[in-house]
Design a protein around this motif. Structure first.
Motif, short mmCIF file in Angstrom:
data_model
loop_
_atom_site.label_atom_id
_atom_site.label_comp_id
_atom_site.label_asym_id
_atom_site.label_seq_id
_atom_site.Cartn_x
_atom_site.Cartn_y
_atom_site.Cartn_z
N LEU A 180 0.86 -1.18 0.00
CA LEU A 180 0.00 0.00 0.00
C LEU A 180 0.90 1.23 0.00
O LEU A 180 1.77 1.35 0.87
CB LEU A 180 -0.89 -0.02 1.25
N ASN A 181 0.72 2.10 -0.97
CA ASN A 181 1.54 3.33 -1.07
C ASN A 181 3.04 3.01 -1.06
O ASN A 181 3.81 3.64 -0.35
CB ASN A 181 1.22 4.30 0.06
N ASN A 182 3.43 2.00 -1.82
CA ASN A 182 4.83 1.60 -1.95
C ASN A 182 5.45 1.12 -0.64
O ASN A 182 6.68 1.08 -0.51
CB ASN A 182 5.68 2.72 -2.55
N GLN A 183 4.64 0.77 0.34
CA GLN A 183 5.12 0.18 1.58
C GLN A 183 4.57 -1.23 1.68
O GLN A 183 3.41 -1.48 1.31
CB GLN A 183 4.68 1.00 2.78
N ALA A 184 5.37 -2.15 2.16
CA ALA A 184 4.96 -3.55 2.24
C ALA A 184 4.76 -3.97 3.69
O ALA A 184 5.43 -3.48 4.60
CB ALA A 184 6.01 -4.45 1.60
N PHE A 185 3.82 -4.88 3.87
CA PHE A 185 3.55 -5.48 5.18
C PHE A 185 3.43 -6.97 4.94
O PHE A 185 2.60 -7.42 4.15
CB PHE A 185 2.25 -4.91 5.76
N ASP A 186 4.29 -7.76 5.60
CA ASP A 186 4.30 -9.21 5.42
C ASP A 186 3.68 -9.93 6.61
O ASP A 186 3.96 -9.60 7.75
CB ASP A 186 5.73 -9.73 5.26
N LEU A 187 2.87 -10.92 6.28
CA LEU A 187 2.36 -11.84 7.29
C LEU A 187 3.12 -13.15 7.13
O LEU A 187 3.13 -13.73 6.05
CB LEU A 187 0.87 -12.12 7.10
N PRO A 188 3.78 -13.64 8.17
CA PRO A 188 4.43 -14.94 8.10
C PRO A 188 3.37 -16.05 8.18
O PRO A 188 2.23 -15.80 8.55
CB PRO A 188 5.34 -14.94 9.32
N PRO A 189 3.75 -17.26 7.84
CA PRO A 189 2.78 -18.36 7.88
C PRO A 189 2.06 -18.50 9.21
O PRO A 189 0.85 -18.77 9.24
CB PRO A 189 3.64 -19.60 7.58
#
Length: 130
Positions: free
Chosen positions: A29-38
């Motif tokens: 979102l807006n060139n920012q990433a947010f990762d969810l691990p498994p």
């Protein structure tokens, strides 16, 4: 806290294999990433949506409610890209903060079922039946 659940339209069917963990479920979102691990995925199951079509219901664990909510705050119609195992799955217009830790993916049933296998297995090396 009010829970906002929204439908996301599935766009692509390819699921490249990526290393488990980083980028398992990625929101951009807006060139920012947010990762969810498994281990952040509490459940992933195929259900029927209000049109009686297959939809993937994804719920995150309690530890990930606040971080996901914070990342999706104040959306005002911005486009969010959602990836599963490195594959772009959806690019919906975000209608509200994901504050309840639950979201839905809708679209091509084959993509819905493949994504469900990866998310339920909590692994990008799962090989879904085609």
């Amino acid at each position: 806290m009010k829970s906002i659940a929204f439908a996301l339209t599935v766009l692509l069917t390819a699921f490249p294999v990526v290393a488990d963990g980083k980028g398992f479920v990625r929101f951009v979102l807006n060139n920012q990433a947010f990762d969810l691990p498994p281990d952040a995925v509490s459940s992933a199951r195929v259900i029927k949506d209000f049109n009686n079509q297959d939809a993937l219901e994804v719920t995150v664990t309690p530890d990930w409610l606040a971080p996901l909510s914070s990342f999706t705050k104040d959306p005002h119609g911005r486009i969010i890209s959602i990836f599963v195992c490195g594959a772009l799955v959806a690019e919906p217009q975000l209608q509200g903060r994901i504050s309840g830790g639950r979201f839905f993916l809708t679209g091509d049933p084959a993509v819905i079922h493949k994504a469900a296998v990866f998310l339920a297995a909590k692994s990008c090396s799962a090989v879904p039946n085609s």
